[in-house]
Write a protein that holds these residues in place. Structure first.
Motif, PDB file in Angstrom:
ATOM      1  N   UNK A  35       1.093  -1.323  -0.237  1.00 23.27           N
ATOM      2  CA  UNK A  35      -0.034   0.249  -0.092  1.00 23.27           C
ATOM      3  C   UNK A  35       0.279   1.312  -0.190  1.00 23.27           C
ATOM      4  N   UNK A  36       1.428   1.028   0.812  1.00 24.06           N
ATOM      5  CA  UNK A  36       2.769   2.546   0.933  1.00 24.06           C
ATOM      6  C   UNK A  36       3.563   3.041  -0.178  1.00 24.06           C
ATOM      7  N   UNK A  37       3.733   1.504  -1.083  1.00 25.19           N
ATOM      8  CA  UNK A  37       4.756   1.600  -1.948  1.00 25.19           C
ATOM      9  C   UNK A  37       3.612   1.976  -3.634  1.00 25.19           C
ATOM     10  N   UNK A  38       2.417   1.874  -3.467  1.00 23.05           N
ATOM     11  CA  UNK A  38       1.275   2.061  -4.650  1.00 23.05           C
ATOM     12  C   UNK A  38       0.775   3.196  -3.958  1.00 23.05           C
ATOM     13  N   UNK A  39       1.280   4.597  -3.126  1.00 21.44           N
ATOM     14  CA  UNK A  39      -0.046   5.775  -2.246  1.00 21.44           C
ATOM     15  C   UNK A  39       0.130   7.166  -3.540  1.00 21.44           C
ATOM     16  N   UNK A  40       0.766   6.515  -4.057  1.00 24.06           N
ATOM     17  CA  UNK A  40       0.287   7.351  -5.816  1.00 24.06           C
ATOM     18  C   UNK A  40      -1.286   7.331  -6.224  1.00 24.06           C
ATOM     19  N   UNK A  41      -1.506   6.083  -6.695  1.00 25.94           N
ATOM     20  CA  UNK A  41      -2.683   6.280  -6.901  1.00 25.94           C
ATOM     21  C   UNK A  41      -3.582   6.139  -6.265  1.00 25.94           C
ATOM     22  N   UNK A  42      -3.655   6.206  -4.963  1.00 25.19           N
ATOM     23  CA  UNK A  42      -4.752   6.603  -4.006  1.00 25.19           C
ATOM     24  C   UNK A  42      -5.124   8.529  -4.139  1.00 25.19           C
ATOM     25  N   UNK A  43      -4.259   9.503  -4.930  1.00 24.22           N
ATOM     26  CA  UNK A  43      -4.423  10.169  -4.722  1.00 24.22           C
ATOM     27  C   UNK A  43      -4.564  10.930  -6.199  1.00 24.22           C
ATOM     28  N   UNK A  44      -4.531   9.925  -7.458  1.00 30.44           N
ATOM     29  CA  UNK A  44      -5.705   9.896  -8.106  1.00 30.44           C
ATOM     30  C   UNK A  44      -7.285  11.115  -8.162  1.00 30.44           C
ATOM     31  N   UNK A  45      -7.846  10.878  -7.134  1.00 30.56           N
ATOM     32  CA  UNK A  45      -9.062  11.059  -6.855  1.00 30.56           C
ATOM     33  C   UNK A  45      -9.058  13.188  -6.729  1.00 30.56           C
ATOM     34  N   UNK A  46      -8.233  12.720  -6.192  1.00 28.70           N
ATOM     35  CA  UNK A  46      -8.201  13.886  -5.506  1.00 28.70           C
ATOM     36  C   UNK A  46      -7.183  15.042  -6.614  1.00 28.70           C
ATOM     37  N   UNK A  47      -6.571  14.989  -7.592  1.00 29.30           N
ATOM     38  CA  UNK A  47      -6.037  15.377  -8.337  1.00 29.30           C
ATOM     39  C   UNK A  47      -7.163  15.751  -9.596  1.00 29.30           C
ATOM     40  N   UNK A  48      -7.745  14.470  -9.808  1.00 28.04           N
ATOM     41  CA  UNK A  48      -9.062  15.050 -10.527  1.00 28.04           C
ATOM     42  C   UNK A  48      -9.914  15.756  -9.887  1.00 28.04           C
ATOM     43  N   UNK A  49     -10.641  16.405  -8.996  1.00 33.98           N
ATOM     44  CA  UNK A  49     -11.338  17.118  -8.828  1.00 33.98           C
ATOM     45  C   UNK A  49     -10.765  18.321  -8.189  1.00 33.98           C
ATOM     46  N   UNK A  50      -9.286  18.360  -8.189  1.00 37.46           N
ATOM     47  CA  UNK A  50      -8.648  19.619  -8.714  1.00 37.46           C
ATOM     48  C   UNK A  50      -8.671  20.205  -9.918  1.00 37.46           C
ATOM     49  N   UNK A  51      -8.106  19.726 -11.146  1.00 37.99           N
ATOM     50  CA  UNK A  51      -8.695  19.673 -12.452  1.00 37.99           C
ATOM     51  C   UNK A  51     -10.038  19.951 -12.652  1.00 37.99           C
ATOM     52  N   UNK A  52     -11.444  19.836 -11.913  1.00 36.35           N
ATOM     53  CA  UNK A  52     -12.631  20.198 -12.424  1.00 36.35           C
ATOM     54  C   UNK A  52     -12.832  21.267 -11.187  1.00 36.35           C
ATOM     55  N   UNK A  53     -11.783  21.935 -10.491  1.00 38.15           N
ATOM     56  CA  UNK A  53     -11.910  23.278  -9.841  1.00 38.15           C
ATOM     57  C   UNK A  53     -11.318  24.243 -10.043  1.00 38.15           C
ATOM     58  N   UNK A  54     -10.324  23.996 -11.770  1.00 35.66           N
ATOM     59  CA  UNK A  54      -9.179  25.024 -11.587  1.00 35.66           C
ATOM     60  C   UNK A  54      -9.903  26.483 -11.841  1.00 35.66           C
ATOM     61  N   UNK A  55     -11.331  26.854 -12.120  1.00 37.81           N
ATOM     62  CA  UNK A  55     -11.692  28.366 -12.746  1.00 37.81           C
ATOM     63  C   UNK A  55     -11.908  28.506 -10.243  1.00 37.81           C
ATOM     64  N   UNK A  56     -12.454  27.909  -9.604  1.00 38.43           N
ATOM     65  CA  UNK A  56     -12.031  28.083  -8.334  1.00 38.43           C
ATOM     66  C   UNK A  56     -10.695  28.761  -7.899  1.00 38.43           C
ATOM     67  N   UNK A  57      -9.564  27.929  -8.284  1.00 33.56           N
ATOM     68  CA  UNK A  57      -8.217  27.956  -7.835  1.00 33.56           C
ATOM     69  C   UNK A  57      -8.068  29.733  -8.726  1.00 33.56           C
ATOM     70  N   UNK A  58      -8.830  29.750  -9.880  1.00 34.09           N
ATOM     71  CA  UNK A  58      -8.082  30.791 -10.501  1.00 34.09           C
ATOM     72  C   UNK A  58      -8.467  32.187 -10.228  1.00 34.09           C
ATOM     73  N   UNK A  59      -9.588  31.554  -9.409  1.00 33.07           N
ATOM     74  CA  UNK A  59     -10.512  33.017  -8.904  1.00 33.07           C
ATOM     75  C   UNK A  59      -9.868  33.455  -7.331  1.00 33.07           C
ATOM     76  N   UNK A  60      -9.233  32.292  -6.647  1.00 33.40           N
ATOM     77  CA  UNK A  60      -8.966  32.916  -5.058  1.00 33.40           C
ATOM     78  C   UNK A  60      -7.247  32.191  -5.992  1.00 33.40           C
ATOM     79  N   UNK A  61      -6.215  32.528  -6.388  1.00 37.39           N
ATOM     80  CA  UNK A  61      -5.126  32.341  -6.799  1.00 37.39           C
ATOM     81  C   UNK A  61      -3.671  33.224  -5.490  1.00 37.39           C
TER      82      UNK A  61
END
Length: 128
Positions: free
Chosen positions: A61-87
């Motif tokens: 699980x520790x060796x493959x921890x990067x896989x668990x961050x994929x959903x968070x990365x996708x959520x960030x991409x979906x929120x780019x407009x909100x991130x740009x507003x508050x950059x």
């Protein structure tokens, strides 16, 4: 079979954390996964569970921890407009928090070094 036992232990500890979380949700809101990690830490610390009983699955699980961050990365991409507003606000927070962490770590290291030096001088005085 060994791997299934290890997965069972980890899932059992996670389920215990979820159960405890449900019982204390009216008092304090702590996610069950966090409580599960605390329970696992305590079980390992007090040697109720030996490290060898979960080592293989934990290493995987520790060796493959990067896989668990994929959903968070996708959520960030979906929120780019909100991130740009508050950059500016986000960058300010990141910079200030990094400075605070660096200062806190530096002070902690200084404190530990002074504590170690006091301990060493005390032991040298006892020997002499």
């Amino acid at each position: 079979m060994k791997v299934f036992n290890q997965i069972g232990i980890l899932l059992g500890v996670w389920a215990a954390g979820e159960l405890v979380s449900q019982f204390i949700k009216n008092i304090i809101s702590i996610p069950g996964s966090i409580l599960g990690m605390i329970i696992l830490f305590l079980l390992l610390q007090f040697k109720v569970i030996s490290e060898e009983k979960i080592k293989d699955v934990a290493d995987f699980l520790l060796g493959n921890m990067g896989i668990f961050f994929i959903p968070a990365g996708v959520s960030l991409i979906q929120s780019l407009g909100l991130i740009k507003e508050n950059a500016i606000l986000l960058l300010s927070c990141i910079i200030l928090i990094n400075i605070a962490v660096m200062i806190g770590c530096g002070k902690s290291v200084d404190f530990m070094i002074k504590l170690k030096e006091k301990k060493e001088t005390k032991s040298k005085q006892e020997i002499a």
